[in-house]
Enzyme design. Structure first.
Site, short mmCIF file in Angstrom:
data_model
loop_
_atom_site.label_atom_id
_atom_site.label_comp_id
_atom_site.label_asym_id
_atom_site.label_seq_id
_atom_site.Cartn_x
_atom_site.Cartn_y
_atom_site.Cartn_z
N LYS A 30 -0.93 5.76 12.70
CA LYS A 30 -1.63 4.47 12.78
C LYS A 30 -1.05 3.68 13.95
CE LYS A 30 -0.93 0.83 9.86
NZ LYS A 30 -1.01 -0.54 10.40
N ASP A 57 -5.72 0.52 14.02
CA ASP A 57 -5.77 -0.56 13.02
C ASP A 57 -5.67 -1.91 13.72
OD1 ASP A 57 -5.73 -1.92 10.60
OD2 ASP A 57 -3.57 -1.63 10.32
N LYS A 59 -7.95 -4.38 13.03
CA LYS A 59 -8.52 -5.36 12.08
C LYS A 59 -9.43 -6.36 12.78
CE LYS A 59 -4.63 -5.15 8.81
NZ LYS A 59 -3.68 -4.31 9.54
N ASP A 62 -14.74 -10.75 14.44
CA ASP A 62 -15.28 -11.50 15.57
C ASP A 62 -16.80 -11.51 15.42
OD1 ASP A 62 -15.55 -12.69 18.17
OD2 ASP A 62 -13.73 -11.67 18.81
N THR A 113 -2.12 -8.30 2.31
CA THR A 113 -1.12 -8.39 1.24
C THR A 113 -0.29 -9.66 1.36
OG1 THR A 113 0.03 -6.77 2.58
CG2 THR A 113 -0.82 -6.00 0.49
N ARG A 211 7.83 2.12 7.03
CA ARG A 211 9.29 2.06 7.01
C ARG A 211 10.01 3.13 6.22
NH1 ARG A 211 8.79 -4.23 6.00
NH2 ARG A 211 6.88 -3.37 5.10
O1 C5P Z 1 6.35 -0.09 6.51
P1 C5P Z 1 5.22 -0.05 5.51
O2 C5P Z 1 5.14 1.27 4.77
O3 C5P Z 1 5.20 -1.24 4.60
O4 C5P Z 1 3.92 -0.11 6.45
C1 C5P Z 1 2.63 -0.34 5.96
C2 C5P Z 1 1.69 -0.48 7.12
O5 C5P Z 1 0.43 -0.88 6.61
C3 C5P Z 1 2.08 -1.55 8.15
O6 C5P Z 1 1.63 -1.10 9.42
C4 C5P Z 1 1.31 -2.76 7.71
O7 C5P Z 1 1.00 -3.62 8.79
C5 C5P Z 1 0.03 -2.13 7.17
N1 C5P Z 1 -0.71 -2.93 6.20
C6 C5P Z 1 -0.15 -3.44 5.03
N2 C5P Z 1 -0.91 -4.15 4.16
C7 C5P Z 1 -2.19 -4.39 4.43
C8 C5P Z 1 -2.77 -3.88 5.59
C9 C5P Z 1 -1.99 -3.15 6.47
O8 C5P Z 1 1.02 -3.20 4.77
N3 C5P Z 1 -2.91 -5.07 3.55
#
Ligand code: C5P
Length: 231
Positions: A30, A57, A59, A62, A113, A211
């Site tokens: 991503k 991604d 998002k 517009d 989130t 992460r």
């Molecule tokens: O590091 P982690 O596993 O939390 O990464 C989740 C990924 O998903 C990040 O790139 C974050 O920006 C993205 N994301 C999220 N919640 C959302 C939409 C996207 O955590 N609602």
């Protein structure tokens, strides 16, 4: 088959490619707004050239004409999945879906989130004046239905909403899910999390993991563990 997507939340190309060299089993990455702003289309072309599938991604939210143009540009880049905000409205989503034309699945972000109080959802406040888990879930389900009605290929939601969303939109649309953590993984800033096997059982089609793999001592082994967990 459920896909695991590595969120390449890294500041620059070299770091991203160094990590990818250690992850030969990976099929999807991503690219979000940070890496895209820093490195732009050349990095995306490079990732696609390595045989990776790229989830762009950005998002988009517009006017319909602009989002349709962005989707067309993403198609030309060769990415395999892209996002719009369902809150951008029906006309915007229809324009995105039409521009994608079946060649590029576009999925809709339901609720960030980072949002979770009644003040974040004024459209719900007459029925649900107090912030509650229930009101967030209801917005996620309403928006999921709206996204699929407008022609999107699927939605993005948290793990805890997968079952309700799947029930609302039926068996075929994609459900892309971030916030995936195994028991020993640090949650970081993710509040609504679940394990990879549960997310698959509830009906997710794509799991986004950042992460837990990016910060692992041994990313190669951690990726393999995630892949085994989703079968
Ligand atoms: O590091 P982690 O596993 O939390 O990464 C989740 C990924 O998903 C990040 O790139 C974050 O920006 C993205 N994301 C999220 N919640 C959302 C939409 C996207 O955590 N609602």
């Amino acid at each position: 088959m459920v896909e695991l997507i590595l969120a390449l939340d890294l500041p620059a190309r070299d770091e991203a490619l160094r990590l990818l060299d250690r992850l030969p089993g990976l099929r999807w990455v991503k690219v979000g707004s940070v890496l895209m702003t820093a490195e732009g289309p050349p990095l995306v072309r490079e990732l696609v050239g390595r045989g990776l599938r790229v989830f762009l991604d950005l998002k988009w939210h517009d006017i319909p004409n602009t989002v349709a143009g962005a989707v067309a540009a993403a198609r030309t880049l060769g990415v395999h999945l892209a996002t719009v905000h369902i809150a951008g409205g029906d006309a915007m989503m229809r324009a995105a879906a039409q521009s994608a034309g079946g060649a590029l699945p576009v999925v809709g972000v339901t609720v960030l989130t980072s949002q979770g109080t009644a003040a974040d959802f004024p459209e719900r406040s007459p029925r649900s004046p107090h912030p509650s888990e229930e009101s967030v879930d209801a917005v996620v389900v309403d928006r999921s239905r709206a996204g699929i009605r407008a022609g999107l290929a699927g939605v993005v939601c948290s793990p805890l909403e997968i079952e309700r969303v799947r029930q609302a939109i039926g068996p075929n649309p994609l459900i892309v899910v971030p916030g995936i953590r195994r028991a020993p993984d640090a949650r970081g800033d993710q509040a609504r999390v679940a394990g990879p096997a549960e997310a698959v059982r509830w009906g997710a089609t794509h799991l986004v993991v950042g992460r837990p793999i990016l910060e692992a001592k041994d990313p190669t082994r951690t990726l393999d563990e995630f892949l085994s967990a989703i079968g």
